[in-house]
Design an enzyme around this catalytic site. Structure first.
Site, PDB file in Angstrom:
ATOM      1  N   CYS A 100       0.842  -1.205   0.000  1.00 31.93           N
ATOM      2  CA  CYS A 100       0.000   0.000   0.000  1.00 31.93           C
ATOM      3  C   CYS A 100       0.877   1.253   0.000  1.00 31.93           C
ATOM      4  CB  CYS A 100      -0.982  -0.042   1.162  1.00 31.93           C
ATOM      5  SG  CYS A 100      -2.332   1.159   0.987  1.00 31.93           S
ATOM      6  N   HIS A 199      -3.350  -4.832   0.743  1.00 28.57           N
ATOM      7  CA  HIS A 199      -2.728  -5.346   1.968  1.00 28.57           C
ATOM      8  C   HIS A 199      -2.774  -6.879   1.971  1.00 28.57           C
ATOM      9  CE1 HIS A 199      -2.154  -1.658   4.454  1.00 28.57           C
ATOM     10  NE2 HIS A 199      -3.014  -1.186   3.574  1.00 28.57           N
ATOM     11  N   GLU A 201      -1.117  -8.934   3.674  1.00 24.33           N
ATOM     12  CA  GLU A 201      -0.941  -9.531   5.003  1.00 24.33           C
ATOM     13  C   GLU A 201      -2.281  -9.908   5.634  1.00 24.33           C
ATOM     14  OE1 GLU A 201      -1.009  -5.034   5.927  1.00 24.33           O
ATOM     15  OE2 GLU A 201      -0.508  -6.392   4.276  1.00 24.33           O
TER      16      GLU A 201
END
Length: 239
Positions: A100, A199, A201
């Site tokens: 990001c 994102h 993750e």
């Protein structure tokens, strides 16, 4: 057993305490391990095998000649730290994954610029603000990202207001959303560097997202062993 590659992970001072464990989990699943870096504390690229520039506040337009908008949240100390880390990583041949804000910083550190109000420019882009994969993106064929994650449409999350405008040196576009906004950039030469606007993750349950962390860890291991990183990442994509 070969020691896991160590990856420096930059985070914000405010939210990093809850984001870093997610990033560290993804790195561990990919065969690496992470160390958290925040502005104001030591961060030395020589001590790690690779780098993740994490998400967070907007990047100051002072870095690329843009204009400040009233809604921007800025962290000049973090900007300075991350710009220096990306430049040092490139100089030392250390791989980088930008998440990001990190994708934007990768671009800016290599001389690129940003749209401060991306959705004001790309009015056809669907605007989402969620960690859930609700935004559809299109991956550019014949890119490293396409080989790693496949080229079929991908659903990702979105928590950003800025986006890449002019590309930094040595980068190419690897994905756009359905409105044309840049969603991923990648370096065309050594060392390996990839920046994604979403994102991953938060999407550790998705194989295509875990592939991004596997690529970084594989590149970090190759770099530590003084091997070229891009062929290793290409081999990983074909595995």
């Amino acid at each position: 057993m070969t020691e896991r590659p160590l990856i420096g992970v930059t985070t914000s001072r405010q939210s990093g305490w809850r984001i870093f464990p997610l990033v560290a989990l993804n790195l561990w699943l990919a065969g690496g391990r992470g160390v958290r870096w925040v502005a104001g504390r030591p961060s030395d690229i020589a001590t790690v095998d690779g780098l993740i520039i994490g998400g967070g506040d907007d990047i100051s337009p002072d870095l690329y000649g843009g204009e400040i908008i009233t809604s921007a949240r800025l962290d000049p100390d973090r900007d300075a730290m991350e710009q220096c880390l990306v430049e040092e990583a490139m100089a030392r041949g250390k791989p980088v994954l930008g998440i990001c804000r990190g994708a934007q910083m990768l671009n800016v550190a290599l001389g690129g610029t940003l749209h401060e109000d991306a959705y004001g420019v790309y009015t056809a882009s669907d605007r989402h603000w969620t960690i859930l994969p609700r935004k559809e993106i299109e991956i550019v064929p014949d890119t490293r990202l396409g080989r790693l994650a496949g080229v079929r449409p991908m659903r990702v999350n979105a928590l950003h207001s800025q986006a890449v405008k002019e590309l930094g040196a040595g980068l190419r576009i690897a994905a756009r959303d359905t409105g044309g906004m840049v969603q991923a950039v990648e370096r065309v030469e050594e060392p390996f560097a990839l920046g994604v606007q979403w994102h991953p993750e938060h999407l550790f349950y998705a194989y295509r997202q875990r592939a991004l962390f596997r690529a970084l860890v594989a590149a970090a291991r190759a770099g530590r062993e003084a091997r070229n990183q891009l062929p290793v990442v290409s081999d990983l994509a074909g595995a």
